[in-house]
Motif scaffolding. Structure first.
Motif, PDB file in Angstrom:
ATOM      1  N   LYS A 157      -1.392  -1.809   2.370  1.00 27.00           N
ATOM      2  CA  LYS A 157      -2.844  -1.849   2.323  1.00 27.00           C
ATOM      3  C   LYS A 157      -3.227  -0.351   2.881  1.00 27.00           C
ATOM      4  N   GLU A 158      -2.480  -0.018   3.728  1.00 26.05           N
ATOM      5  CA  GLU A 158      -2.958   1.557   4.153  1.00 26.05           C
ATOM      6  C   GLU A 158      -2.024   2.776   3.533  1.00 26.05           C
ATOM      7  N   GLN A 218       4.805   6.446  -2.791  1.00 26.50           N
ATOM      8  CA  GLN A 218       3.200   7.625  -2.607  1.00 26.50           C
ATOM      9  C   GLN A 218       3.842   8.916  -3.204  1.00 26.50           C
ATOM     10  N   GLN A 225      -0.082  -5.187   6.116  1.00 26.20           N
ATOM     11  CA  GLN A 225      -1.221  -3.481   6.478  1.00 26.20           C
ATOM     12  C   GLN A 225      -0.353  -2.133   5.663  1.00 26.20           C
ATOM     13  N   ASP A 243      -6.926 -10.289   0.520  1.00 26.28           N
ATOM     14  CA  ASP A 243      -7.614  -8.946  -0.340  1.00 26.28           C
ATOM     15  C   ASP A 243      -6.851  -9.089  -1.776  1.00 26.28           C
ATOM     16  N   TRP A 244      -5.877  -9.578  -1.678  1.00 32.27           N
ATOM     17  CA  TRP A 244      -4.745  -9.815  -3.288  1.00 32.27           C
ATOM     18  C   TRP A 244      -4.911 -10.774  -4.265  1.00 32.27           C
ATOM     19  N   PRO A 285      -4.176   2.084  -1.243  1.00 30.90           N
ATOM     20  CA  PRO A 285      -5.622   0.750  -0.564  1.00 30.90           C
ATOM     21  C   PRO A 285      -6.749   0.646  -2.073  1.00 30.90           C
ATOM     22  N   LYS A 286      -6.455   1.803  -3.123  1.00 25.65           N
ATOM     23  CA  LYS A 286      -6.950   1.383  -4.107  1.00 25.65           C
ATOM     24  C   LYS A 286      -6.398   0.308  -5.498  1.00 25.65           C
TER      25      LYS A 286
END
Length: 444
Positions: free
Chosen positions: A151-152, A113, A148, A190-191, A155-156
């Motif tokens: 994803k956290e 990040q 998870q 989700d992916w 998230p986008k």
């Protein structure tokens, strides 16, 4: 020319200039490549060391390690290894010789990040769970935990996961339509694009697109081809046929292609044995040769080393395939945790990459993670792209220039391979026979 005509002419000229500026604008993309996070929820790296895989005696059985070709192929000196761990500073980020703690997973994603909070996408070439998991439930929970966490953190961001051998239980064992693929789909739903769900449930493979379809990313299930896999037939699950259809479609739609997977073809740098069954290895390299003009990048993990391969297709010796391999987050094979971030041009040709790593010893000593840039490919090697020809020339340079090879070898970590000859031969050999021939060559 009338005043109105002059105005119209000027407007047209301005529009042409704007269009020319738009066409010539250099747009670039960035994406992460991470692999082999290997989260171990049953380890205690503060209380235990590598001799029990950082687990208590009640949770460890030494026989589990007998099938680990990486561990045995490395031929590490056990006395030196034990002394290393007696002297090391132990902390929450884990130990060399063991898989990842929750703190290490979190630290890695936080570092990513910091480097780029909004990458265009993330390629994740698998192995979420630790080695030697005791049962399916523990393995599944580790894969879920890592997914998870990603994803956290992002998230986008579009995530492109591939199946790793430690993402299924028992390791490597997956067949067509396997119920374990349904479990993994529940984690990755989700992916996985909606129109690719059936492909994933049948093969463990799928494709996704980026930037309106200008880039097609094909995530393969290479466990089907592993020498340790259980799939059978000339084309397990029809994945080779499906891959060729995807590549033909890319040609028809004028798309560029990236291919991702976990277990790479070629030779294992630890044991010097084949990673894929021979017929699958040859078939895949032939496909890559046939569709070379549309493929801009091939990405793998699995070997826990920062590396690239340049392999000639045996059926077409003049066609060389380059594969880019990122190292691991897990420090299990005497490596510091690391990840890559790539830069491309507007046409998705790979221009450069950066490696970021954490010195595990220092992080534990200071009780704080320190992620730093290890190197930038273009600066380290004086190259302006990651094209196959560039990597092939670089491999040739490593053979002739001892200092360049030493610098590269240090970056992929010490004690990975025993000698310069074996390292270079591994990089260019499609199969064990080629490797033996290479190391036996008088010019080696």
């Amino acid at each position: 020319m009338s005043t109105g005509g002059k105005m119209q002419f000027l407007m047209m000229m301005m529009m042409m200039m704007v269009m020319m500026m738009w066409v010539t604008e250099v747009k670039s993309y960035t994406f992460f490549h991470i692999s082999d996070l290997h989260y171990d929820p049953i380890a205690d790296p503060i209380s235990f060391n590598f001799t029990t895989f950082c687990r208590s005696q009640f949770l460890w059985n030494e026989s589990l390690r007998q099938d680990d070709k990486h561990f045995h192929g490395a031929k590490q000196d056990s006395t030196k290894h034990n002394q290393q761990f007696e002297e090391e500073v132990v902390g929450r980020y884990g130990r060399y010789g063991c898989d990842s703690s929750a703190s290490l997973i979190s630290s890695t994603l936080n570092a990513m990040q910091s480097v780029n909070p909004s990458p265009d996408f993330i390629i994740y070439t698998g192995d979420s769970a630790a080695h030697f998991m005791p049962d399916n439930e523990t393995q599944y929970s580790a894969v879920l935990y890592v997914a998870q966490a990603i994803k956290e953190a992002f998230p986008k961001t579009m995530i492109i996961p591939s199946l790793g051998n430690n993402d299924v239980f028992p390791d490597y064992e997956v067949v067509c339509g396997d119920v374990r693929l349904k479990g993994l789909y529940d984690i990755y739903s989700d992916w996985i694009p909606p129109d690719q769900v059936d492909n994933f449930l049948e093969m463990g493979a799928y494709n996704t697109s980026f930037d309106g379809g200008r880039l097609k990313i094909i995530a393969l299930n290479t466990l089907l081809y592993s020498v340790r896999g259980i799939a059978t037939g000339n084309d397990p699950c029809g994945q080779f046929s499906w891959l060729k259809n995807q590549l033909n479609d890319a040609i028809q739609t004028n798309s560029r292609v990236y291919i991702t997977g976990h277990v790479l073809p070629g030779v294992d740098a630890y044991s010097y044995r084949a990673l894929w069954d021979t017929e699958y290895n040859s078939a895949f390299l032939s496909i890559l040769s046939e569709y070379d003009s549309v493929i801009d990048g091939i990405f793998f993990g699995h070997i826990h080393r920062d590396e690239f391969r340049v392999i000639s297709n045996q059926a077409s010796p003049l066609t060389t395939t380059a594969m880019l391999i990122t190292s691991a987050v897990s420090p299990v094979y005497d490596n510091n945790p690391s990840f890559r971030i790539y830069q491309t041009n507007s046409s998705f040709s790979l221009l450069d990459y950066e490696i970021y790593y954490m010195d595990l010893y220092l992080a534990n000593a200071m009780n704080q993670s320190f992620w730093t840039q290890e190197y930038v490919f273009s600066q380290a090697y004086g190259q302006k792209s990651l094209e196959t020809e560039v990597l092939e020339d670089l491999w040739n340079t490593f053979q002739k220039n001892a200092s360049w090879f030493a610098a590269w070898n240090a970056r992929r970590t010490a004690q990975y391979v025993d000698t310069k000859v074996s390292a270079l031969c591994v990089m260019s050999s499609p199969d064990p026979a080629s490797y033996v021939s290479c190391v036996s060559s008088p010019s080696a």
